[in-house]
Design a protein around this motif. Structure first.
Motif: not given
Length: 407
Positions: A110-115, A239, A245, A281, A299
């Protein structure tokens, strides 16, 4: 001569009943002996039957004794046998049943959970505290130490501004300069504790340790010790896998069967017995490059990081459903060449096979259209063990001489 023939005839008539009686007794004796004679069969191939011990000519297993004269169609098991065979039952009731279309998919990060960890200042990487990918780090954990002349200059600027404020506490201009100098350090990820320590020690330190701004697993390492890096240069990527996802492929003609916000089931390869519920989604309106497929995405939670990105995960899209049907788990139904049957618990520990007819079926349930009524107590786990036990004890298929149960 006539007299002699007459005597022979009389003698034969008198002896015939005795001979017939003896023959009948011998036949009865042979019948009893045959009935009492021990027979043997193969537990894997019950069609193999013989009157003496031996091995199966098909699989080579030792033959086991069984009672070929047993006419009772039921099996009786004790509590310990039921527990050992993990036999459980359920009461059949009316419910809804849906059929599913399987969409091939996979788990994706999930890119939203990547820093992305990037350098706030230009400088030289002095120490990397984590030097390999795949390592889990926690928020606040030291990641790297950097030598930065620019940061040292900003620290010196702040010390001068703080000294001016201390010397002229009523001068608002010096206060604004000190505030601006402090804000520059904050923008370079200097914490309040680090800034206060700088004020206390009154000593510039060009070596700065930067901590992790988030928790995760290092998936990419972009620098090595001794390397110079510019401001904003990427150092590493973190990550988090606690949420993933699920992406699945679908043909454009099938896209009308699924909508954003719809709940679907997801089956992760290796965890087929634990279907997950996912909300759709996003449906990509464009075809994937080089293919005629669209993409559906949602997700799912990933407790304890037990699933890894890249695992196969199929989406089960409902395409047909029925209401008010009798249904059973798929494992409760046994199919062989003579038909389809289930096992009914007639009384405590007493089980009986029953022929059934099936209808709509999906990956975990099957509709029963004939053979059962609501309220029947049906074996849902251990049915195949009952089937094998019946063949072993009776030496015959439980459906061999049984017709459908009539209601």
């Amino acid at each position: 001569m006539k007299r002699k023939n007459f005597v022979k005839t009389v003698a034969f008539v008198l002896l015939a009943p005795a001979v017939l009686l003896t023959a009948c007794k011998e036949a009865e004796k042979k019948k009893i002996t045959a009935e009492n004679q021990q027979t043997y069969t193969c537990s894997m191939h019950p069609q193999i039957v013989q009157n003496k011990p031996g091995t199966c000519p098909i699989c080579g297993m030792d033959l086991v004794p069984f009672n070929k004269n047993a006419k009772d169609a039921t099996l009786t098991l004790g509590e310990s046998q039921i527990a050992l065979a993990n036999i459980t039952t359920m009461t059949v009731g009316i419910s809804a049943l849906s059929d599913y279309k399987q969409l091939n998919g996979r788990l994706v990060t999930d890119p939203e959970k990547t820093t992305v960890i990037s350098s706030r200042v230009p400088g030289r990487i002095e120490v990397l505290y984590v030097k390999e990918t795949g390592v889990k780090v926690n928020k606040g954990q030291p990641l790297y130490k950097i030598y930065s002349e620019q940061l040292a200059a900003l620290q010196q600027e702040y010390l001068l501004a703080a000294a001016q404020v201390k010397q002229f506490p009523d001068d608002t201009r010096f206060q604004q300069i000190e505030k601006a100098a402090r804000q520059k350090l904050v923008l370079y990820d200097q914490s309040d504790a680090q800034i206060n320590q700088l004020l206390q020690l009154q000593k510039v330190n060009p070596y700065v340790v930067y901590p992790a701004t988030a928790s995760g697993v290092i998936s990419e390492l972009s620098v090595s010790e001794g390397q110079y890096i510019t401001e904003g240069g990427a150092i590493m990527r973190l990550e988090a896998y606690h949420q993933l996802w699920v992406e699945a492929d679908i043909y454009p003609a099938e896209a009308s069967a699924i909508q954003v916000g719809q709940s679907v089931k997801v089956i992760v390869a290796g965890w087929e017995s634990e279907p997950q519920t996912m909300t759709v989604q996003f449906i990509n309106p464009a075809l994937q490059s080089g293919s005629q497929l669209m993409q559906v995405r949602g997700s799912i939670a990933n407790p304890d990081n037990r699933w890894q990105p890249g695992l196969q995960a199929n989406i089960l899209l409902p395409v047909k459903s029925k209401g008010n049907v009798l249904s059973l788990p798929v494992d409760a139904v046994i199919r062989d060449g003579k038909g389809t049957h289930v096992w009914i618990e007639k009384a405590q520990g007493k089980f009986e096979p029953r022929m059934v007819t099936t209808g709509l079926e999906n990956f975990d349930a099957v509709e029963i259209t004939d053979g059962l009524t609501a309220g029947d107590n049906v074996v849902i786990t251990g049915a195949y063990l009952l089937y094998a036990e019946y063949m072993l004890k009776k030496g015959a298929d439980p459906m061999a001489n049984m017709s459908k149960h009539q209601h």
